[in-house]
Design an enzyme around this catalytic site. Structure first.
Site, PDB file in Angstrom:
ATOM      1  N   ASP A  37      28.974 -77.590  92.567  1.00 37.14           N
ATOM      2  CA  ASP A  37      29.462 -77.849  91.212  1.00 37.14           C
ATOM      3  C   ASP A  37      30.559 -76.854  90.916  1.00 37.14           C
ATOM      4  O   ASP A  37      30.663 -75.812  91.584  1.00 37.14           O
ATOM      5  CB  ASP A  37      28.339 -77.728  90.179  1.00 37.14           C
ATOM      6  CG  ASP A  37      28.579 -78.630  88.969  1.00 37.14           C
ATOM      7  OD1 ASP A  37      29.606 -78.453  88.285  1.00 37.14           O
ATOM      8  OD2 ASP A  37      27.746 -79.524  88.721  1.00 37.14           O
ATOM      9  N   ASP A  62      35.634 -77.116  93.433  1.00 44.87           N
ATOM     10  CA  ASP A  62      36.394 -78.060  92.625  1.00 44.87           C
ATOM     11  C   ASP A  62      36.615 -79.295  93.486  1.00 44.87           C
ATOM     12  O   ASP A  62      37.387 -79.255  94.456  1.00 44.87           O
ATOM     13  CB  ASP A  62      37.736 -77.439  92.201  1.00 44.87           C
ATOM     14  CG  ASP A  62      38.570 -78.360  91.317  1.00 44.87           C
ATOM     15  OD1 ASP A  62      38.311 -79.582  91.297  1.00 44.87           O
ATOM     16  OD2 ASP A  62      39.496 -77.851  90.660  1.00 44.87           O
ATOM     17  N   VAL A  63      35.943 -80.396  93.140  1.00 48.33           N
ATOM     18  CA  VAL A  63      35.970 -81.579  94.004  1.00 48.33           C
ATOM     19  C   VAL A  63      37.336 -82.250  94.049  1.00 48.33           C
ATOM     20  O   VAL A  63      37.573 -83.112  94.900  1.00 48.33           O
ATOM     21  CB  VAL A  63      34.906 -82.607  93.575  1.00 48.33           C
ATOM     22  CG1 VAL A  63      33.506 -82.072  93.821  1.00 48.33           C
ATOM     23  CG2 VAL A  63      35.098 -83.029  92.107  1.00 48.33           C
ATOM     24  N   ASN A  89      28.889 -87.359  93.335  1.00 48.37           N
ATOM     25  CA  ASN A  89      28.347 -87.577  91.990  1.00 48.37           C
ATOM     26  C   ASN A  89      29.190 -86.946  90.888  1.00 48.37           C
ATOM     27  O   ASN A  89      29.114 -87.374  89.743  1.00 48.37           O
ATOM     28  CB  ASN A  89      26.911 -87.015  91.938  1.00 48.37           C
ATOM     29  CG  ASN A  89      26.376 -86.960  90.533  1.00 48.37           C
ATOM     30  OD1 ASN A  89      26.057 -87.979  89.932  1.00 48.37           O
ATOM     31  ND2 ASN A  89      26.273 -85.759  89.977  1.00 48.37           N
ATOM     32  N   TYR A 155      38.660 -93.278  82.658  1.00 43.13           N
ATOM     33  CA  TYR A 155      37.323 -93.241  83.229  1.00 43.13           C
ATOM     34  C   TYR A 155      37.009 -94.558  83.929  1.00 43.13           C
ATOM     35  O   TYR A 155      36.552 -94.584  85.071  1.00 43.13           O
ATOM     36  CB  TYR A 155      36.299 -92.969  82.130  1.00 43.13           C
ATOM     37  CG  TYR A 155      34.878 -92.860  82.635  1.00 43.13           C
ATOM     38  CD1 TYR A 155      34.394 -91.654  83.134  1.00 43.13           C
ATOM     39  CD2 TYR A 155      34.019 -93.955  82.607  1.00 43.13           C
ATOM     40  CE1 TYR A 155      33.098 -91.538  83.600  1.00 43.13           C
ATOM     41  CE2 TYR A 155      32.717 -93.854  83.067  1.00 43.13           C
ATOM     42  CZ  TYR A 155      32.254 -92.646  83.565  1.00 43.13           C
ATOM     43  OH  TYR A 155      30.965 -92.545  84.032  1.00 43.13           O
ATOM     44  N   LYS A 159      36.441 -95.295  87.921  1.00 46.79           N
ATOM     45  CA  LYS A 159      35.194 -95.855  88.431  1.00 46.79           C
ATOM     46  C   LYS A 159      35.431 -97.193  89.126  1.00 46.79           C
ATOM     47  O   LYS A 159      34.749 -97.522  90.111  1.00 46.79           O
ATOM     48  CB  LYS A 159      34.179 -96.002  87.299  1.00 46.79           C
ATOM     49  CG  LYS A 159      33.711 -94.670  86.722  1.00 46.79           C
ATOM     50  CD  LYS A 159      33.092 -93.767  87.778  1.00 46.79           C
ATOM     51  CE  LYS A 159      32.515 -92.504  87.201  1.00 46.79           C
ATOM     52  NZ  LYS A 159      31.869 -91.642  88.214  1.00 46.79           N
ATOM     53  N   ILE A 188      22.722 -93.562  80.742  1.00 48.30           N
ATOM     54  CA  ILE A 188      21.706 -92.633  81.211  1.00 48.30           C
ATOM     55  C   ILE A 188      21.687 -91.408  80.293  1.00 48.30           C
ATOM     56  O   ILE A 188      22.739 -90.909  79.895  1.00 48.30           O
ATOM     57  CB  ILE A 188      21.973 -92.195  82.665  1.00 48.30           C
ATOM     58  CG1 ILE A 188      22.205 -93.424  83.559  1.00 48.30           C
ATOM     59  CG2 ILE A 188      20.839 -91.338  83.183  1.00 48.30           C
ATOM     60  CD1 ILE A 188      21.046 -94.386  83.637  1.00 48.30           C
ATOM     61  N   THR A 190      21.994 -88.203  79.763  1.00 45.87           N
ATOM     62  CA  THR A 190      22.526 -86.978  80.357  1.00 45.87           C
ATOM     63  C   THR A 190      23.262 -86.192  79.278  1.00 45.87           C
ATOM     64  O   THR A 190      23.572 -86.720  78.205  1.00 45.87           O
ATOM     65  CB  THR A 190      23.521 -87.306  81.488  1.00 45.87           C
ATOM     66  OG1 THR A 190      24.660 -87.981  80.926  1.00 45.87           O
ATOM     67  CG2 THR A 190      22.869 -88.183  82.554  1.00 45.87           C
TER      68      THR A 190
END
Length: 250
Positions: A37, A62-63, A89, A155, A159, A188, A190
């Site tokens: 993360d 950092d992805v 994820n 977003y 996706k 979800i 979260t």
């Protein structure tokens, strides 16, 4: 039951929410989990796993940066010499529609939510394809990678990109016996959903349009991930699996 016994799994965005649930479940099922993360809270998840009899290690990354992916994969190769499961994820929200979206915001959301999936698969396949039994890559998309809502343009664009990128990678990597599938969570419960949807009242509208008429739990997404990570799904690749209470069935 230890459905992932002996496997090495890398989970991005593992500090909270769905990523935390995936990391803890995978560890309970016997995997050694590399929790990654950009925030340090991921170390708390790894510590929890280790304190409760599992095996985990935290890597801050950092992805959206290829150098971080390279260093993470090199670490896994040096310490474990294999990678069996990759869960892409990590993700961030983005609420603006096309008309109001700023270009810089578009690039930022696309970098974290879509570019990261490309970088992750590109880096991981170098190590994963050396496995005799192949591996499993699971990309966390969204119901908004399957249907539109008229908002959250960056977003949803990201996706949607993940959805088709998953399918083309599944065909490309099949020769290595590496399966690539995407999960499409609905609403979800979260921290991100609490902040972006429930606080504005939009969440209730989404619940009302969900046939099961409730929010999903992070663990319910994690169990779908577990199936795709395990050998139980050895003949499944290129699939887009909704975990959405029936939202996209309408």
């Amino acid at each position: 039951m230890h459905r992932l016994e002996g496997k090495i799994a890398l989970v991005t965005g593992g500090a909270n929410g769905v990523g935390e649930a995936i990391s803890k479940l995978f560890a309970r099922e016997g995997a050694t989990v590399i929790v990654s993360d950009i925030v340090n809270e991921g170390k708390d998840v790894a510590d929890y796993i280790n304190d409760n009899g599992g095996k985990a290690y935290f890597i801050k990354m950092d992805v959206s940066k290829s150098c971080d992916w390279d260093s993470t994969i090199n670490f896994i190769k040096e310490h474990y010499n294999k990678l069996d499961v990759l869960v892409n994820n990590a993700g961030i929200p983005g609420a603006e529609n096309v008309e109001n979206l700023e270009e810089n915001d578009w690039h930022h959301v696309m970098d974290v939510n879509a570019k990261s999936v490309f970088l992750g698969m590109k880096a991981a396949v170098r190590l994963m394809k050396q496995n005799l039994n192949g591996g499993s890559i699971i990309n966390n998309s969204s119901i908004w990678g399957l249907v539109g809502s008229g908002r959250s343009a960056a977003y949803q664009g990201a996706k949607g990109a993940v959805t088709l990128l998953t399918k083309t990678a599944s065909v490309e990597f099949a020769k290595y016996n590496i399966r690539v599938n995407s999960i499409h969570p609905g609403i979800i419960l979260t921290p991100m959903v609490k902040k972006e949807s429930l606080a504005t009242g939009r969440g209730q509208v989404l619940i009302d349009n969900t046939p099961l008429n409730r929010l999903g739990k992070p663990e319910e997404v994690a169990y779908a991930m577990l199936f795709l990570a395990s050998d139980e799904s050895s003949y499944i690749t290129g699939v887009s699996l909704p975990v959405d209470g029936g939202y996209t069935a309408r």
